[in-house]
Design a protein around this motif. Structure first.
Motif, PDB file in Angstrom:
ATOM      1  N   SER A  44       0.824  -1.220   0.000  1.00 17.87           N
ATOM      2  CA  SER A  44       0.000   0.000   0.000  1.00 17.87           C
ATOM      3  C   SER A  44       0.856   1.267   0.000  1.00 17.87           C
ATOM      4  CB  SER A  44      -0.933   0.022   1.215  1.00 17.87           C
ATOM      5  OG  SER A  44      -0.195   0.007   2.418  1.00 17.87           O
ATOM      6  N   VAL A  45       2.102   1.171   0.468  1.00 11.34           N
ATOM      7  CA  VAL A  45       2.984   2.338   0.534  1.00 11.34           C
ATOM      8  C   VAL A  45       4.338   1.973  -0.057  1.00 11.34           C
ATOM      9  CG1 VAL A  45       4.154   4.009   2.028  1.00 11.34           C
ATOM     10  CG2 VAL A  45       1.834   3.237   2.600  1.00 11.34           C
ATOM     11  N   SER A  95      -7.166  17.140  -0.170  1.00 10.60           N
ATOM     12  CA  SER A  95      -7.297  15.701  -0.420  1.00 10.60           C
ATOM     13  C   SER A  95      -8.767  15.281  -0.417  1.00 10.60           C
ATOM     14  CB  SER A  95      -6.536  14.908   0.656  1.00 10.60           C
ATOM     15  OG  SER A  95      -5.165  15.180   0.606  1.00 10.60           O
ATOM     16  N   VAL A 130      -1.834   8.287  -4.593  1.00 10.32           N
ATOM     17  CA  VAL A 130      -1.488   9.587  -4.027  1.00 10.32           C
ATOM     18  C   VAL A 130       0.031   9.656  -3.885  1.00 10.32           C
ATOM     19  CG1 VAL A 130      -1.633  11.058  -1.982  1.00 10.32           C
ATOM     20  CG2 VAL A 130      -3.675   9.900  -2.841  1.00 10.32           C
ATOM     21  N   LEU A 132       3.088  11.704  -2.359  1.00  8.14           N
ATOM     22  CA  LEU A 132       3.485  12.671  -1.342  1.00  8.14           C
ATOM     23  C   LEU A 132       4.970  12.958  -1.549  1.00  8.14           C
ATOM     24  CD1 LEU A 132       1.659  11.070   1.728  1.00  8.14           C
ATOM     25  CD2 LEU A 132       0.835  12.941   0.266  1.00  8.14           C
ATOM     26  N   ILE A 145      -1.218   9.354   5.399  1.00  8.15           N
ATOM     27  CA  ILE A 145      -1.345   8.008   4.836  1.00  8.15           C
ATOM     28  C   ILE A 145      -2.696   7.416   5.228  1.00  8.15           C
ATOM     29  CG2 ILE A 145      -0.513   5.643   5.112  1.00  8.15           C
ATOM     30  CD1 ILE A 145       2.256   6.567   4.921  1.00  8.15           C
ATOM     31  N   TYR A 151      -6.094   1.571  -2.766  1.00  8.78           N
ATOM     32  CA  TYR A 151      -5.498   2.866  -2.434  1.00  8.78           C
ATOM     33  C   TYR A 151      -3.988   2.690  -2.227  1.00  8.78           C
ATOM     34  CZ  TYR A 151      -5.088   7.491  -0.260  1.00  8.78           C
ATOM     35  OH  TYR A 151      -4.755   8.801   0.034  1.00  8.78           O
ATOM     36  N   LYS A 152      -3.179   3.417  -3.018  1.00 11.82           N
ATOM     37  CA  LYS A 152      -1.725   3.311  -2.943  1.00 11.82           C
ATOM     38  C   LYS A 152      -1.125   4.694  -2.651  1.00 11.82           C
ATOM     39  CE  LYS A 152      -1.641  -1.012  -4.760  1.00 11.82           C
ATOM     40  NZ  LYS A 152      -0.918  -2.204  -4.289  1.00 11.82           N
ATOM     41  N   THR A 153      -0.011   4.696  -1.918  1.00 15.33           N
ATOM     42  CA  THR A 153       0.695   5.941  -1.617  1.00 15.33           C
ATOM     43  C   THR A 153       2.156   5.794  -2.002  1.00 15.33           C
ATOM     44  OG1 THR A 153      -0.770   6.333   0.278  1.00 15.33           O
ATOM     45  CG2 THR A 153       1.246   7.639   0.158  1.00 15.33           C
ATOM     46  N   VAL A 155       5.712   7.770  -1.582  1.00 19.57           N
ATOM     47  CA  VAL A 155       6.334   8.801  -0.753  1.00 19.57           C
ATOM     48  C   VAL A 155       7.765   9.017  -1.229  1.00 19.57           C
ATOM     49  CG1 VAL A 155       6.964   9.484   1.596  1.00 19.57           C
ATOM     50  CG2 VAL A 155       4.932   8.056   1.208  1.00 19.57           C
ATOM     51  N   THR A 169       4.619  -2.137   3.265  1.00 18.95           N
ATOM     52  CA  THR A 169       5.481  -1.035   2.845  1.00 18.95           C
ATOM     53  C   THR A 169       6.719  -1.566   2.139  1.00 18.95           C
ATOM     54  OG1 THR A 169       4.733   0.361   4.677  1.00 18.95           O
ATOM     55  CG2 THR A 169       6.807   0.950   3.656  1.00 18.95           C
TER      56      THR A 169
END
Length: 672
Positions: A44-45, A95, A130, A132, A145, A151-153, A155, A169
């Motif tokens: 996810s991150v 957001s 998203v 960041l 987060i 849903y993926k982030t 960074v 992660t």
């Protein structure tokens, strides 16, 4: 792709600015690797980390444009620059609007915003990416987060410890460029091509390139600094670089020494101008007029020379320039209100580093390197001394009177106050700044701020330029009686105006030459008092959506050369007195959608050389008197009204240039 609060790249209108800033090199493999991580179902991150200037943002932007990413996430790719001192609540508010797609509720605080947004993401599962960018702390990251199906982030950060380590992660260390890619990037900025020209000393070029150690920012900046320079300059750069330490992954000191070579080739004036960049925060769009005013009133440059200096630093990639409208007409009148600059945080660090080689008691600059809750403790140790700083920059949160301590700054000529908060007390030691010529009060919080402690302005008589951003403005403007020498006043994103007459606000600015109100969203009706500026050469009311009419006293601005009335969508007519502006050379009425006609007296503007009337959708017919605009040389308009201008050109204005433009909708001004 949708980008919010993103680092600016030069807009299409900036045709005199640096070459294509989106030259991607050496990111293919990294893009593939990070994309594969994002597509793993149990991830996810994804955190991408490397040294500042290592290409993290370039990689993130390349991912945004990747066909597979766009195919999977569609238009639900959102890009936010977080930076060192983020407005977390503001980012979360944006957001909500973009991710949820509905009007946001009023959040009590950051925690409340995070909780409600997390609930919405779980209720509306869909593929979302998203990004960041430039995250500095885990504490900030945890507020940004979220978890949810699809849903993926992504960074980007300099410090791998910022990324939480758990099963969902993945960490990716972005490598520096290899030999071939580094040479291609360096040559692109040094020569405008991706290989060494036959006329250049290949061995010397490779030696200078090698000293950049594959760091993209160093390759870009040093390559730009040597563009068009003779061999002796290349030899000097090679010798200076070879004496510095190599740039390692997290060796900022080495990076600064490497980039310092780009500053060594500047003359003394250009170097001082570059060091002034340290006054402003990194990764934020700042109106170029703010920087230019410091150079004009403190460095004593002529405005045209200051503007050339701005372009010079931009060409060397020491700052980035962007334009919202692309209209460059105002530059001829000593204004750059439509032009914005920003700077990479490493470049800003370089300006601060070089500007503070002397001890504070001898330094010409007193600048806080980053945002703090209050003034630095070491400054308090100097409060009994008289400090020689010409330029002072203070970066805090909301300040109360008791948080300030007394300082003696008799030589200060420029003061930049940066803060976030809904209330701010001006520093009492402002009274000691008898030579102050430039004052900027800049709030980048999510709400407009009330400013207190205004009585300290009464003792300042040399002020030439005041810039106010995101403030409840009228209380500050009531100090105009003490601003008799003020030449420039700019209010942006202000509130508190309403119907100007009802605020009992008068402006007595006999020396005012440049007046600008922009995005004052509650301004409804202008008072005649606003036209009591006999020396004004530039007068601008823009993006004030509630304004329906202008005072007839507009005609009293008899010295006016430039008049901008852009993006006033409820303005229905121009006052008849506009015909008295006999020295007017440039008129901008673009995006005045309800403007139905031009007054017949428009033909009395015999000095008018240019008129911008694009996107005036209700304007049906030109008055006959426009045939009397004998000095008119350029018209910018839509196709509908353009046909009428073409007829006039054929019959009586053969030298008239007509530029037909398509409607263009932009939210670039929201980047900050």
């Amino acid at each position: 792709m949708q980008i919010f609060n993103c680092k600016s790249l030069c807009g299409d209108g900036c045709n005199s600015f640096p070459r294509n800033s989106q030259f991607y090199v050496g990111v293919e493999n990294s893009t593939h690797d990070v994309k594969e991580l994002l597509f793993q179902t149990d991830v996810s991150v994804v955190g991408v980390h490397c040294i500042g200037g290592g290409g993290k943002t370039t990689l993130a932007l390349a991912l945004c444009n990747n066909p597979q990413i766009k195919g999977h996430f569609g238009n639900r790719v959102f890009f936010f620059t977080v930076s060192q001192s983020p407005d977390l609540k503001g980012i979360l508010e944006t957001s909500w609007e973009k991710i949820v797609g509905s009007k946001r509720p009023e959040f009590q605080n950051v925690e409340d915003a995070h909780r409600q947004l997390q609930e919405q993401i779980l209720r509306q599962p869909r593929p979302t990416l998203v990004i960041l960018d430039d995250v500095w702390s885990r504490a900030n990251l945890e507020k940004l987060i979220f978890q949810g199906p699809g849903y993926k982030t992504l960074v980007t950060t300099r410090d791998s410890s910022t990324i939480p380590k758990d099963s969902s992660t993945r960490l990716y260390q972005l490598p520096l460029l290899g030999e071939d890619d580094a040479l291609s990037l360096f040559c692109f900025w040094a020569f405008g091509q991706t290989s060494i020209p036959s006329t250049a000393d290949a061995s010397l070029v490779k030696k200078v390139k090698a000293e950049c150690k594959g760091l993209p920012l160093a390759l870009k900046v040093i390559g730009s600094s040597l563009n068009g320079e003779p061999p002796v300059a290349w030899q000097s750069a090679r010798d200076k670089l070879s004496k510095g330490e190599p740039i390692s992954d997290y060796h900022k000191e080495g990076l600064l020494r490497c980039l310092k070579t780009s500053i060594d080739c500047l003359d003394d004036v250009a170097r001082e101008c570059f060091l002034d960049l340290g006054c402003f925060p990194e990764n934020r769009k700042i109106c170029a007029d703010a920087l230019l005013d410091i150079w004009v009133y403190v460095r004593k440059l002529e405005w045209q020379d200051a503007f050339v200096m701005l372009l010079k630093l931009a060409r060397r990639n020491l700052l980035n320039l962007s334009s919202i409208s692309g209209n460059t007409a105002e530059f001829s009148y000593g204004s750059a209100s439509e032009l914005f600059f920003s700077q990479h945080d490493v470049i800003r660090d370089l300006a601060f580093y070089l500007g503070h080689q002397d001890s504070l008691i001898h330094s010409k600059r007193l600048i806080m390197p980053r945002k703090e809750n209050s003034l630095p403790e070491k400054w308090e140790l100097l409060k009994v001394r008289s400090l020689p700083a010409q330029v002072v920059s203070i970066h805090t949160g909301p300040m109360e009177e008791t948080q300030w301590f007394e300082m003696n700054l008799p030589e200060t000529e420029a003061l930049v106050l940066l803060f976030t908060g809904s209330e701010y007390f001006l520093p009492p030691f402002l009274k000691s700044m008898k030579k102050l010529k430039f004052l900027m009060v800049y709030n980048y919080g999510s709400n407009r701020a009330i400013v207190n402690g205004l009585d300290c302005l009464s003792s300042i008589t040399q002020l030439k330029s005041v810039r106010l951003e995101k403030l409840i403005a009228p209380p500050v403007l009531r100090q105009s009686k003490s601003l008799q020498n003020l030449a420039k006043l700019s209010v942006s994103l202000g509130e508190g105006f309403g119907k100007w007459k009802e605020t009992h606000l008068t402006l007595n600015l006999p020396s005012e030459q440049n007046f600008n109100l922009d995005h004052c969203n509650d301004l409804e009706e202008l008072s005649p008092a606003i036209c009591h500026m006999p020396s004004a050469r530039m007068w601008s009311i823009t993006n004030c959506h509630q304004v329906e009419k202008l005072p007839n006293e507009l005609g009293n601005l008899s010295s006016l050369r430039l008049l901008r009335l852009s993006a006033l969508p409820n303005l229905k007519e121009l006052p008849p007195s506009i015909g008295k502006l006999r020295q007017l050379e440039y008129l901008d009425i673009s995006l005045c959608e309800l403007l139905r006609e031009l007054p017949e007296v428009i033909g009395e503007l015999k000095q008018l050389r240019e008129i911008d009337m694009r996107e005036c959708s209700h304007l049906q017919k030109l008055p006959r008197s426009v045939c009397g605009l004998t000095s008119l040389r350029r018209v910018i308009c839509d196709e509908k009204i353009g046909s009428q201008w073409l007829q006039i050109k054929g019959s009586s204005m053969p030298e008239l240039g007509i530029e037909i433009v398509e409607p263009k909708f932009s939210l670039d001004w929201l980047d900050n």
